[in-house]
Design an enzyme around this catalytic site. Structure first.
Site, PDB file in Angstrom:
ATOM      1  N   ARG A  99      57.197  61.631  48.334  1.00  0.00           N
ATOM      2  CA  ARG A  99      57.006  63.079  48.464  1.00  0.00           C
ATOM      3  C   ARG A  99      56.262  63.401  49.748  1.00  0.00           C
ATOM      4  O   ARG A  99      55.228  62.818  50.048  1.00  0.00           O
ATOM      5  CB  ARG A  99      56.204  63.615  47.265  1.00  0.00           C
ATOM      6  CG  ARG A  99      55.703  65.055  47.394  1.00  0.00           C
ATOM      7  CD  ARG A  99      56.801  66.062  47.108  1.00  0.00           C
ATOM      8  NE  ARG A  99      56.420  67.421  47.423  1.00  0.00           N
ATOM      9  CZ  ARG A  99      55.959  68.305  46.556  1.00  0.00           C
ATOM     10  NH1 ARG A  99      55.799  67.962  45.300  1.00  0.00           N
ATOM     11  NH2 ARG A  99      55.669  69.528  46.935  1.00  0.00           N
ATOM     12  N   ARG A 108      62.351  68.383  48.143  1.00  0.00           N
ATOM     13  CA  ARG A 108      61.461  67.270  47.805  1.00  0.00           C
ATOM     14  C   ARG A 108      62.145  66.180  47.012  1.00  0.00           C
ATOM     15  O   ARG A 108      63.059  66.447  46.255  1.00  0.00           O
ATOM     16  CB  ARG A 108      60.238  67.778  47.046  1.00  0.00           C
ATOM     17  CG  ARG A 108      60.608  68.575  45.819  1.00  0.00           C
ATOM     18  CD  ARG A 108      59.561  69.552  45.415  1.00  0.00           C
ATOM     19  NE  ARG A 108      59.462  70.582  46.410  1.00  0.00           N
ATOM     20  CZ  ARG A 108      58.732  71.667  46.301  1.00  0.00           C
ATOM     21  NH1 ARG A 108      58.028  71.879  45.234  1.00  0.00           N
ATOM     22  NH2 ARG A 108      58.690  72.562  47.237  1.00  0.00           N
ATOM     23  N   ASP A 111      58.731  66.488  42.484  1.00  0.00           N
ATOM     24  CA  ASP A 111      57.684  67.479  42.300  1.00  0.00           C
ATOM     25  C   ASP A 111      57.253  67.413  40.843  1.00  0.00           C
ATOM     26  O   ASP A 111      58.097  67.540  39.948  1.00  0.00           O
ATOM     27  CB  ASP A 111      58.224  68.876  42.643  1.00  0.00           C
ATOM     28  CG  ASP A 111      57.156  69.949  42.600  1.00  0.00           C
ATOM     29  OD1 ASP A 111      55.974  69.634  42.818  1.00  0.00           O
ATOM     30  OD2 ASP A 111      57.510  71.114  42.350  1.00  0.00           O
ATOM     31  N   ASP A 113      54.541  69.158  38.273  1.00  0.00           N
ATOM     32  CA  ASP A 113      53.590  70.251  38.097  1.00  0.00           C
ATOM     33  C   ASP A 113      52.992  70.200  36.706  1.00  0.00           C
ATOM     34  O   ASP A 113      53.732  70.189  35.707  1.00  0.00           O
ATOM     35  CB  ASP A 113      54.277  71.614  38.271  1.00  0.00           C
ATOM     36  CG  ASP A 113      54.620  71.924  39.709  1.00  0.00           C
ATOM     37  OD1 ASP A 113      53.927  71.410  40.609  1.00  0.00           O
ATOM     38  OD2 ASP A 113      55.573  72.689  39.928  1.00  0.00           O
TER      39      ASP A 113
END
Length: 173
Positions: A99, A108, A111, A113
């Site tokens: 990344r 990307r 990712d 989150d």
């Protein structure tokens, strides 16, 4: 801190996964495996794999973003890690996946989150939980509703129904 969804010193957390570079579906499968290997953490439910068009909702409104389609999923886990320690571990998995962050919302390789951490509400320069834009994103709400229907209301799903999202099938199996 005592949080809802906590059992035996563990907190139920939800993590969104996304990728749109390289073999994105394979990258998400590898990320699920890496998350399952985190210390003091047990993987729970894993959503289906979804495909969505790139979308920028950071300004509070939707703007089409450039780049290839995203592959997305959400996982549930029980963790004994603190929220900042879990964030550190997720960012390490992202870095191991190559990344890079050349600019905000750049395409990307991976990712991750942190969406929810028990019932905790945190807002710091490094971490905001619940994730501040999760309610604007079908690619978060649809897979989250799949594995934790009690956390997403019909009204919340209705608010993002215009965002194209395609269920591709099981992420793991």
């Amino acid at each position: 801190m005592h949080s809802g969804g906590q059992q035996a010193g563990r907190v139920r957390a939800y993590v969104a996964l996304g990728a749109n570079l390289g073999d994105a579906a394979a990258m998400l499968r590898q990320a699920v495996h890496a998350i399952d290997g985190l210390p003091r953490t047990q993987l729970g439910r894993v959503s289906s794999l979804y495909r969505t068009a790139p979308l920028d909702t950071d300004a509070g409104r939707e703007v089409a973003a450039t780049g290839p389609s995203y592959f997305n999923a959400v996982v549930e886990l029980q963790t004994g890690l603190t929220a900042p320690a879990l964030l550190d571990a997720l960012q390490q998995i992202e870095q191991q996946a190559g990344r890079e962050r050349p600019f905000r919302n750049a395409p990307r390789t991976l990712d991750l989150d942190l969406l929810l951490y028990g019932s905790a509400c945190m807002d710091s320069a490094r971490l905001t939980v619940p994730h501040p834009r999760m309610m604007q994103r079908a690619f978060v709400l649809v897979p989250l509703a799949e594995i934790a229907p009690g956390l997403v209301s019909a009204a919340q799903l209705n608010a993002v129904r215009h965002q194209a999202i395609e269920r591709l099938g099981p992420l793991r199996g």
